[in-house]
Design an enzyme around this catalytic site. Structure first.
Site, PDB file in Angstrom:
ATOM      1  N   ARG A  17       0.865  -1.197   0.000  1.00 48.33           N
ATOM      2  CA  ARG A  17       0.000   0.000   0.000  1.00 48.33           C
ATOM      3  C   ARG A  17       0.891   1.232   0.000  1.00 48.33           C
ATOM      4  O   ARG A  17       1.778   1.367   0.832  1.00 48.33           O
ATOM      5  CB  ARG A  17      -0.988  -0.018   1.172  1.00 48.33           C
ATOM      6  CG  ARG A  17      -0.420   0.352   2.513  1.00 48.33           C
ATOM      7  CD  ARG A  17      -1.479   0.691   3.549  1.00 48.33           C
ATOM      8  NE  ARG A  17      -1.082   0.289   4.884  1.00 48.33           N
ATOM      9  CZ  ARG A  17      -0.262   0.975   5.670  1.00 48.33           C
ATOM     10  NH1 ARG A  17       0.278   2.105   5.259  1.00 48.33           N
ATOM     11  NH2 ARG A  17       0.042   0.526   6.867  1.00 48.33           N
TER      12      ARG A  17
ATOM     13  N   HIS B 124      -2.272   3.727   6.260  1.00 49.28           N
ATOM     14  CA  HIS B 124      -3.191   2.621   6.568  1.00 49.28           C
ATOM     15  C   HIS B 124      -4.633   3.105   6.414  1.00 49.28           C
ATOM     16  O   HIS B 124      -5.443   2.495   5.740  1.00 49.28           O
ATOM     17  CB  HIS B 124      -2.936   2.131   7.992  1.00 49.28           C
ATOM     18  CG  HIS B 124      -4.032   1.263   8.509  1.00 49.28           C
ATOM     19  ND1 HIS B 124      -4.221  -0.019   8.066  1.00 49.28           N
ATOM     20  CD2 HIS B 124      -5.030   1.514   9.397  1.00 49.28           C
ATOM     21  CE1 HIS B 124      -5.291  -0.531   8.668  1.00 49.28           C
ATOM     22  NE2 HIS B 124      -5.789   0.379   9.469  1.00 49.28           N
TER      23      HIS B 124
ATOM     24  N   TYR C  88       6.694   5.318  10.644  1.00 51.30           N
ATOM     25  CA  TYR C  88       7.111   3.924  10.866  1.00 51.30           C
ATOM     26  C   TYR C  88       7.735   3.241   9.653  1.00 51.30           C
ATOM     27  O   TYR C  88       8.199   2.126   9.748  1.00 51.30           O
ATOM     28  CB  TYR C  88       5.936   3.087  11.397  1.00 51.30           C
ATOM     29  CG  TYR C  88       4.671   3.108  10.556  1.00 51.30           C
ATOM     30  CD1 TYR C  88       4.550   2.319   9.411  1.00 51.30           C
ATOM     31  CD2 TYR C  88       3.591   3.907  10.916  1.00 51.30           C
ATOM     32  CE1 TYR C  88       3.389   2.331   8.655  1.00 51.30           C
ATOM     33  CE2 TYR C  88       2.423   3.927  10.154  1.00 51.30           C
ATOM     34  CZ  TYR C  88       2.327   3.133   9.026  1.00 51.30           C
ATOM     35  OH  TYR C  88       1.183   3.149   8.275  1.00 51.30           O
TER      36      TYR C  88
HETATM   37  C1  LIG Z   1     -10.372  -7.397  15.816  1.00 53.16           C
HETATM   38  C2  LIG Z   1      -9.683  -6.123  15.471  1.00 53.16           C
HETATM   39  N1  LIG Z   1      -8.552  -5.775  16.118  1.00 53.16           N
HETATM   40  C3  LIG Z   1      -7.932  -4.603  15.820  1.00 53.16           C
HETATM   41  C4  LIG Z   1      -8.455  -3.763  14.874  1.00 53.16           C
HETATM   42  C5  LIG Z   1      -7.748  -2.441  14.562  1.00 53.16           C
HETATM   43  N2  LIG Z   1      -7.126  -2.538  13.230  1.00 53.16           N
HETATM   44  C6  LIG Z   1      -7.759  -2.080  12.141  1.00 53.16           C
HETATM   45  S1  LIG Z   1      -6.924  -2.389  10.744  1.00 53.16           S
HETATM   46  C7  LIG Z   1      -5.639  -3.108  11.581  1.00 53.16           C
HETATM   47  C8  LIG Z   1      -4.464  -3.677  10.827  1.00 53.16           C
HETATM   48  C9  LIG Z   1      -4.906  -4.650   9.781  1.00 53.16           C
HETATM   49  O1  LIG Z   1      -3.831  -5.108   9.018  1.00 53.16           O
HETATM   50  P1  LIG Z   1      -4.018  -6.182   7.890  1.00 53.16           P
HETATM   51  O2  LIG Z   1      -4.885  -7.297   8.350  1.00 53.16           O
HETATM   52  O3  LIG Z   1      -2.678  -6.535   7.382  1.00 53.16           O
HETATM   53  O4  LIG Z   1      -4.850  -5.421   6.748  1.00 53.16           O
HETATM   54  P2  LIG Z   1      -4.538  -4.035   5.998  1.00 53.16           P
HETATM   55  O5  LIG Z   1      -5.189  -2.960   6.819  1.00 53.16           O
HETATM   56  O6  LIG Z   1      -3.076  -3.877   5.881  1.00 53.16           O
HETATM   57  O7  LIG Z   1      -5.209  -4.141   4.672  1.00 53.16           O
HETATM   58  C10 LIG Z   1      -5.894  -3.099  12.952  1.00 53.16           C
HETATM   59  C11 LIG Z   1      -4.987  -3.642  13.977  1.00 53.16           C
HETATM   60  C12 LIG Z   1      -9.649  -4.163  14.233  1.00 53.16           C
HETATM   61  N3  LIG Z   1     -10.227  -3.432  13.273  1.00 53.16           N
HETATM   62  N4  LIG Z   1     -10.233  -5.345  14.534  1.00 53.16           N
END
Ligand SMILES: Cc1ncc(C[n+]2csc(CCOP(=O)(O)OP(=O)(O)O)c2C)c(N)n1
Length: 351
Positions: free
Chosen positions: A248, A252, A261
């Site tokens: 990406r 985020h 970071y």
């Molecule tokens: C159960 C849960 N824990 C924490 C979060 C907070 N959170 C939102 S996105 C994220 C990171 C997600 O990373 P990834 O699965 O790699 O997907 P990306 O956002 O990079 O597409 C976090 C920790 C959440 N939405 N749901």
């Protein structure tokens, strides 16, 4: 196991031995979607900065991974996306204005396009994985032809839902394809702190299913591998885990600052492998696309995006009472009471 499937190299060339799994018109069509998606993403980011939409999760850099998968699905398939699979939604018929409504907190923003089994983008990480396995199991019990495609990020593979979902799907041989969008970051957590395995795909072995690692910025490879995995599911041969290796470019979401970071050099390096650029190179080299078509298409995209913004901004905001009305066909007593209390609270607060 760090080898991967790549058909279209970053310089836009295809190895002469490779049989391209798509017609020329399909490749042009994919390219058009990818450009539209990139321009929409940029516009959405600026709308958020102007306070016209709420939190937004940009996906620039991941267009091939999303568009390639969208082209591989069939009409009755069940699709479980995350908040980031916006381009996938467009190809499957979700309008840009509906997508903007979602970012405006409007109830209708989660609506699926008519006749398409596309669920709203899941925000509670990985919870869609067991739900998708349930949908696939239902297809198997009913004996229909639908396969299920579920998306999640690299960070989501650390959740228990990932283990439970993949394990159960393999045990019951569910017609499902698990797609991990490995964009290397889960907010500020890098892949190296997410897992000790060299790849996500190799985790499939522990569940007894095939795992395939794919250049996620190569729309041809994404399409070919996803299509084959869906066919395999339809033939009753069980699930597949696909790791789409991508990146990406942006934050985020609009609420974080990636410069705190990660190195800008890393972003620049990935931009050299851009999914749109490489397809542009391929198409222009083949005489299927040129500067003039590019300019006309971009202009058309900008107009479509502008019309979508206007449509979304014209739409009446969600009323508080609607939140209670859409949960069930008929409101329960509890919901009627909660609705009354909420309305009273709003009146008392003067909002
Ligand atoms: C159960 C849960 N824990 C924490 C979060 C907070 N959170 C939102 S996105 C994220 C990171 C997600 O990373 P990834 O699965 O790699 O997907 P990306 O956002 O990079 O597409 C976090 C920790 C959440 N939405 N749901």
């Amino acid at each position: 196991m760090t080898e991967w499937v790549q058909l279209l190299a970053p310089d836009g060339t295809v190895h002469p031995d490779v049989a391209i799994p798509l017609l020329d018109e399909q490749l042009v069509d994919m390219y058009r979607w990818m450009v539209l998606a990139r321009l929409f993403d940029q516009r959405a980011l600026s709308l958020q900065r102007q306070g016209r939409i709420g939190t937004y999760a940009p996906f620039s850099g991941q267009e091939a991974a999303q568009v390639g998968c969208a082209f591989a699905v069939e009409k009755d398939d069940w699709i479980f996306p995350t908040y980031r699979e916006v381009a996938l939604g467009f190809v499957l018929g979700k309008s840009m204005s509906t997508t903007l409504l979602y970012a405006m907190g409007h109830l209708h923003g989660t609506r699926s396009p008519e006749g398409v089994n596309l669920l709203p983008g899941q925000i509670m990480l990985a919870t869609q994985i067991p739900q998708a396995v349930g949908a696939a199991w239902a297809s198997k019990i009913r004996g229909d032809r639908a396969a299920t495609l579920v998306f999640f990020g690299d960070g989501s593979t650390s959740k228990g839902d990932f283990h439970e979902g993949l394990n159960f799907a393999a045990v019951i041989s569910a017609p499902i394809v698990f797609v991990c969008m490995n964009n290397h970051w889960a907010i500020s957590t890098p892949l190296s702190k997410q897992t000790a395995t060299a790849t996500i795909a190799e985790k499939a072995a522990a569940y007894g299913m095939p795992g395939v690692r794919v250049d996620g910025n190569d729309v041809m490879a994404v399409y070919a591998v996803t299509k084959e995995a869906l066919e395999r599911a339809r033939r009753g041969e069980g699930p597949t885990l696909i790791e789409l290796v991508t990146y990406r470019y942006g934050p985020h979401t609009t609420s974080d600052d990636p410069t705190r970071y990660r190195d800008e050099a890393e972003v620049q390096e990935w931009m050299q492998k851009d999914p749109i650029q490489r397809l542009y190179r391929y198409l222009t080299h083949r005489g299927l696309w040129d500067e003039e078509k590019e300019e006309a298409h971009r202009q058309q995209c900008r107009e479509q995006i502008q019309a979508a913004v206007e449509e979304a901004e014209r739409t009446a905001r969600t009323r508080l009472s609607e939140v209670f009305e859409v949960v069930y066909g008929e409101m329960t007593e509890d919901l009627v009471r909660q609705q009354r209390e909420a309305e009273q609270f709003r009146r008392e607060e003067g909002r």
